[in-house]
Design a protein around this motif. Structure first.
Motif, mmCIF file in Angstrom:
data_model
loop_
_atom_site.group_PDB
_atom_site.id
_atom_site.type_symbol
_atom_site.label_atom_id
_atom_site.label_comp_id
_atom_site.label_asym_id
_atom_site.label_seq_id
_atom_site.Cartn_x
_atom_site.Cartn_y
_atom_site.Cartn_z
ATOM 1 N N ARG A 228 0.832 -1.204 0.000
ATOM 2 C CA ARG A 228 0.000 0.000 0.000
ATOM 3 C C ARG A 228 0.867 1.256 0.000
ATOM 4 N N ALA B 165 0.863 4.378 -2.644
ATOM 5 C CA ALA B 165 0.727 5.769 -2.214
ATOM 6 C C ALA B 165 1.915 6.609 -2.702
ATOM 7 N N TRP C 111 1.449 7.405 -6.401
ATOM 8 C CA TRP C 111 0.489 8.481 -6.671
ATOM 9 C C TRP C 111 1.131 9.847 -6.392
ATOM 10 N N ALA D 236 -4.968 -4.360 -2.071
ATOM 11 C CA ALA D 236 -4.925 -2.969 -2.532
ATOM 12 C C ALA D 236 -6.302 -2.501 -2.977
ATOM 13 N N THR E 119 -8.642 -1.393 -0.176
ATOM 14 C CA THR E 119 -8.130 -0.315 0.658
ATOM 15 C C THR E 119 -9.010 0.930 0.562
ATOM 16 N N ASP E 120 -9.230 1.564 1.686
ATOM 17 C CA ASP E 120 -9.928 2.852 1.726
ATOM 18 C C ASP E 120 -8.883 3.946 1.505
ATOM 19 N N TRP E 121 -8.616 4.254 0.248
ATOM 20 C CA TRP E 121 -7.525 5.165 -0.069
ATOM 21 C C TRP E 121 -7.798 6.581 0.432
ATOM 22 N N SER E 122 -9.029 7.012 0.377
ATOM 23 C CA SER E 122 -9.326 8.373 0.835
ATOM 24 C C SER E 122 -9.319 8.449 2.356
ATOM 25 N N TYR F 152 -5.370 7.068 3.522
ATOM 26 C CA TYR F 152 -4.164 7.640 2.925
ATOM 27 C C TYR F 152 -4.350 9.057 2.398
ATOM 28 N N LEU G 154 -5.856 9.958 -0.200
ATOM 29 C CA LEU G 154 -5.700 9.899 -1.648
ATOM 30 C C LEU G 154 -7.082 9.746 -2.283
ATOM 31 N N THR H 5 -7.710 5.848 -6.625
ATOM 32 C CA THR H 5 -6.262 5.845 -6.819
ATOM 33 C C THR H 5 -5.844 4.751 -7.787
ATOM 34 N N SER I 265 -16.013 -0.174 -4.453
ATOM 35 C CA SER I 265 -14.730 0.349 -4.903
ATOM 36 C C SER I 265 -14.834 0.769 -6.363
#
Length: 288
Positions: free
Chosen positions: A125, A129, A132, A160, A163-166, A169, A171, A175, A219
């Motif tokens: 992960r 990140a 990005w 991946a 994943t809760d990117w916002s 992270y 992001l 992402t 997602s």
């Protein structure tokens, strides 16, 4: 008495999850991956970059000749059952994608038993990140990141994707635009009963935290799960079951059992610009 699902003994479960018992053609292909990768590093444009603070958190970054800005970015996550192999063994995968205009990153990660699968997931992960936030410095477009992975790398693609990117992270939620999980492993419950456990040292909490099939959520990432037709029924089930859960969560995805391929030849086809499978992958990554 059963160990897991229909398996009543470790020997039969080991056979279901041991790719080294596969066809000679696939094993011969696997044996050539390191030399093919070394040849690419000699002839291609690449560099070694750090995506995190530990020595393990490094990435082989392959650049097309004309990456002047806005290039699509593809990350490939290697397999090895979380306890072997490295990016240098898999650089051969990058060639066809670089020729198609992609920047390709192949991250290393620390291996079991030196670290846990929790830590491996964190490192992958972190690699995404970092990509990005920094790929623009190399001519890549952070809004066009896709990912693929083979075997244990397919598992890491699954982790991946959930994943809760916002939330975790800071992001964008999208992402990762798309992912291809090749011979992936999305349900870790069988592995404490297998020959891999002395290296993996999985606890049941780790199994639950790191089984993507238990964490499917809405997602924006499109996923393609694919396994070789000559692989065991367990590899087929891993892909089809996760695909079903992924779709039930309201997500875009597809699943395929590729006839004529085993655990290793399917990755060769994925990376072969002469193979129809490779072109279908490029189309899948580009659409949407």
């Amino acid at each position: 008495m059963t160990l897991y699902r229909q398996f009543t003994d470790q020997e039969s479960l080991d056979q279901a999850y041991n790719p080294s018992l596969g066809e000679p053609r696939g094993l011969a292909a696997f044996a050539q991956w390191p030399s093919r990768s070394a040849a690419l590093r000699k002839s291609g444009r690449w560099r070694r970059v750090a995506y995190g603070p530990t020595r393990a958190e490094r990435m082989n970054l392959h650049l097309p000749c004309e990456a002047e800005g806005g290039a699509p970015v593809h990350l490939f996550i290697h397999g090895g059952y979380w306890r072997s192999l490295c990016a240098d063994d898999h650089d051969f995968v990058a060639a066809a994608f670089v020729d198609a205009g992609h920047i390709v990153g192949i991250p290393d990660y620390a291996l079991c038993p030196s670290v846990t699968i929790d830590e491996i997931v964190r490192q992958v992960r972190a690699a995404i990140a970092w990509t990005w936030r920094h790929i623009g410095e190399y001519g890549g477009d952070p809004a066009r990141i896709t990912v693929s992975g083979h075997s244990a790398g397919g598992h890491l693609v699954g982790m991946a994707a959930v994943t809760d990117w916002s939330g975790q992270y800071d992001l964008p939620a999208d992402t990762l635009k798309a992912g291809v999980a090749i011979s992936g492993l999305f349900d870790l419950a069988p592995f404490p009963y297998t020959y891999l456990q002395p290296k993996l040292q999985l606890t049941w909490d780790q199994v639950r935290r790191n089984s993507p099939i238990l964490h499917a959520r809405h997602s924006p990432t499109r996923l393609w799960m694919v396994a070789g037709g000559a692989e065991s029924g367990e590899f087929h089930r891993q892909s089809t079951s996760f695909h079903d859960v992924w779709r039930r969560a309201g997500n875009a995805g597809r699943c395929e059992i590729a006839d004529g391929h085993d655990h290793f030849t399917i990755l060769d086809a994925f990376a072969d610009p002469r193979d129809r499978f490779h072109h279908r992958v490029l189309e899948f990554l580009a659409c949407g």
